[in-house]
Design an enzyme around this catalytic site. Sequence first.
Site, PDB file in Angstrom:
ATOM      1  N   ASP A 159       4.585  39.724  16.345  1.00  0.00           N
ATOM      2  CA  ASP A 159       5.306  40.267  17.497  1.00  0.00           C
ATOM      3  C   ASP A 159       4.640  39.569  18.669  1.00  0.00           C
ATOM      4  O   ASP A 159       3.529  39.936  19.059  1.00  0.00           O
ATOM      5  CB  ASP A 159       5.126  41.791  17.587  1.00  0.00           C
ATOM      6  CG  ASP A 159       5.933  42.367  18.738  1.00  0.00           C
ATOM      7  OD1 ASP A 159       6.020  41.689  19.783  1.00  0.00           O
ATOM      8  OD2 ASP A 159       6.477  43.469  18.609  1.00  0.00           O
ATOM      9  N   HIS A 160       5.285  38.534  19.192  1.00  0.00           N
ATOM     10  CA  HIS A 160       4.551  37.669  20.121  1.00  0.00           C
ATOM     11  C   HIS A 160       4.133  38.404  21.395  1.00  0.00           C
ATOM     12  O   HIS A 160       3.248  37.951  22.110  1.00  0.00           O
ATOM     13  CB  HIS A 160       5.307  36.373  20.414  1.00  0.00           C
ATOM     14  CG  HIS A 160       6.543  36.550  21.232  1.00  0.00           C
ATOM     15  ND1 HIS A 160       7.735  36.904  20.679  1.00  0.00           N
ATOM     16  CD2 HIS A 160       6.770  36.432  22.554  1.00  0.00           C
ATOM     17  CE1 HIS A 160       8.648  36.998  21.630  1.00  0.00           C
ATOM     18  NE2 HIS A 160       8.083  36.721  22.790  1.00  0.00           N
ATOM     19  N   HIS A 183       9.076  44.841  20.338  1.00  0.00           N
ATOM     20  CA  HIS A 183       8.250  44.633  21.530  1.00  0.00           C
ATOM     21  C   HIS A 183       8.082  45.894  22.380  1.00  0.00           C
ATOM     22  O   HIS A 183       6.973  46.229  22.801  1.00  0.00           O
ATOM     23  CB  HIS A 183       8.843  43.530  22.412  1.00  0.00           C
ATOM     24  CG  HIS A 183       9.248  42.302  21.657  1.00  0.00           C
ATOM     25  ND1 HIS A 183       8.419  41.705  20.739  1.00  0.00           N
ATOM     26  CD2 HIS A 183      10.378  41.557  21.679  1.00  0.00           C
ATOM     27  CE1 HIS A 183       9.033  40.639  20.239  1.00  0.00           C
ATOM     28  NE2 HIS A 183      10.218  40.538  20.794  1.00  0.00           N
TER      29      HIS A 183
END
Length: 494
Positions: free
Chosen positions: A181-182, A244
């Site tokens: 999950d950047h 996110h």
Amino acid sequence: MKTVENNPSSLILLFGATGDLAKRKLYPSLYNLFKKGHLSDRFAVIGVARRLKDDEEFRNWVKDSVETYGEEIDHLNEFISHFYYQSHDVTESESYKQLKTLVDELDHTYQLQGNRIFYLAMSPEFFGTVAEHLKEDGLTDTKGFKRLVIEKPFGHNLESAIKLNKRIRNSFKEEEVYRIDHYLGKEMVQNIEVIRFANAVFEPLWNNRYISNIQITSSETLGVEERARYYDKSGAIRDMVQNHMLQMVALLAMEPPIRLTTKEIRSEKVKVLRALRPIEDHEVHNYFVRGQYGEGTINGISVPAYREEPNVPHDSNTETFVAGKFLIDNFRWAGVPFYIRTGKRMEKKSTNIIVQFKDIPMNLYYKNGSSLNPNLLVIHVQPEEGITLHLNVKKTGEVMETTPVTLNFSTKNIDGINTPEAYEKLLFDCLRGDATNFTHWDEVALSWRFVDKISEAWANEKADFPNYSAGSMGPKCADELLERDGFFWWPVHF
Ligand code: NAP
């Protein structure tokens, strides 16, 4: 403290080596790690994709990517000499046999001790297939470490995520799976934990006695771009909220972990997700609202409606905007709404978190209807990175009146250091075996369970779209969501 390996020698097998993510993010990030000395000489990368290339063509491709998206280039030829290419269709078993021969050869040449990272930077439909083949064709049979890095989305709903997880877990243990999950690699998202747990001025106030509400906004000015085929099936709730936005909520709301280990931090985040108040079908509209952009103007340029974008059906019911309210039913947060909103084609590109503190019990400086501004802590996640604290002070002069002021901290002010890209940090974490900033299966499952309720309710009801103009901050119903509770959205650039 975290137990991590300090000498990350490894073979990185990059599936989807000719794709957009690899080109824009992964090669420049690997190059930065190399330049900073975080990659020892003992590393090699095998790029895997269908199109035909030899090693030299691939190295030039990587070089071009670093020159286009990287900064301050030197020693590039030395860097690309570690790259190899295999033309390979991930659905064909024969390809894995050839791949294994190359893997064994490079393992020997670079003395990689069998350490392997399998990075799946390709369409999610292949995640399960690749994971199964890696085991069946012997690539996971190694005396070193093996880690599987998976891009989003992890499933389309809880049911598909469970199926995918089962397939993956036949080949890899949970602790070997690094679900990206950047957002968790972003500097200011990582800073949430430090702001909270390293400051005596915040942690004692971080609860329902002193905080009135928390607002998280992630707005984009871009439209759906070339992603319509994926996005129209996903929509903003699956693309942004399930991962996110809920990850940011969990970091803001979790209890202090007893130690900064992967296990302890994840366990605290999971408790938050378990404490989310479930929403029944008939009450979804009280908690979540959706929108889809119509035509409009952004930075003076006219842009089309979502339904007019290439590859989007003219009657698409897909939401490009979501606003919602999470309630966390535990002692710390009972009664404090966590509002989120995210959308495409909005007025500004910004991700920020605004913590609004409760009003003080009485205003001693009340004059002619004037009211005190609430104290706010703003965490700027992107494009700016930093924090702003909003306070009230005395207005300079003879009269005893107040005026709002801000205290600012921006990461740009620190010795001109550019904060590393999220992918750079996440790749480095993975090389060192630190899974803290990746999502555990329990988090994925709980998030899907929550989000599925909303998407199922929406799937059964035709929306009145489009309901916001491109270039605005979303539909009216998003404002009404907060107005009902006596709040309003603070501006994103505040
Ligand atoms: P992309 O540009 O479409 O790239 C897909 C890659 O997969 C290409 O290298 C393609 O190369 C390869 N490929 C396709 N079918 C294959 C097959 N049967 N066998 C072997 N290779 C195959 O996709 P992307 O944008 O890079 O996205 C990759 C993943 O990252 C997705 O899960 C996406 O959701 C995620 N992601 C992307 C971004 C981004 O900014 N792009 C951001 C966040 C997450 P060939 O055609 O040569 O086979």
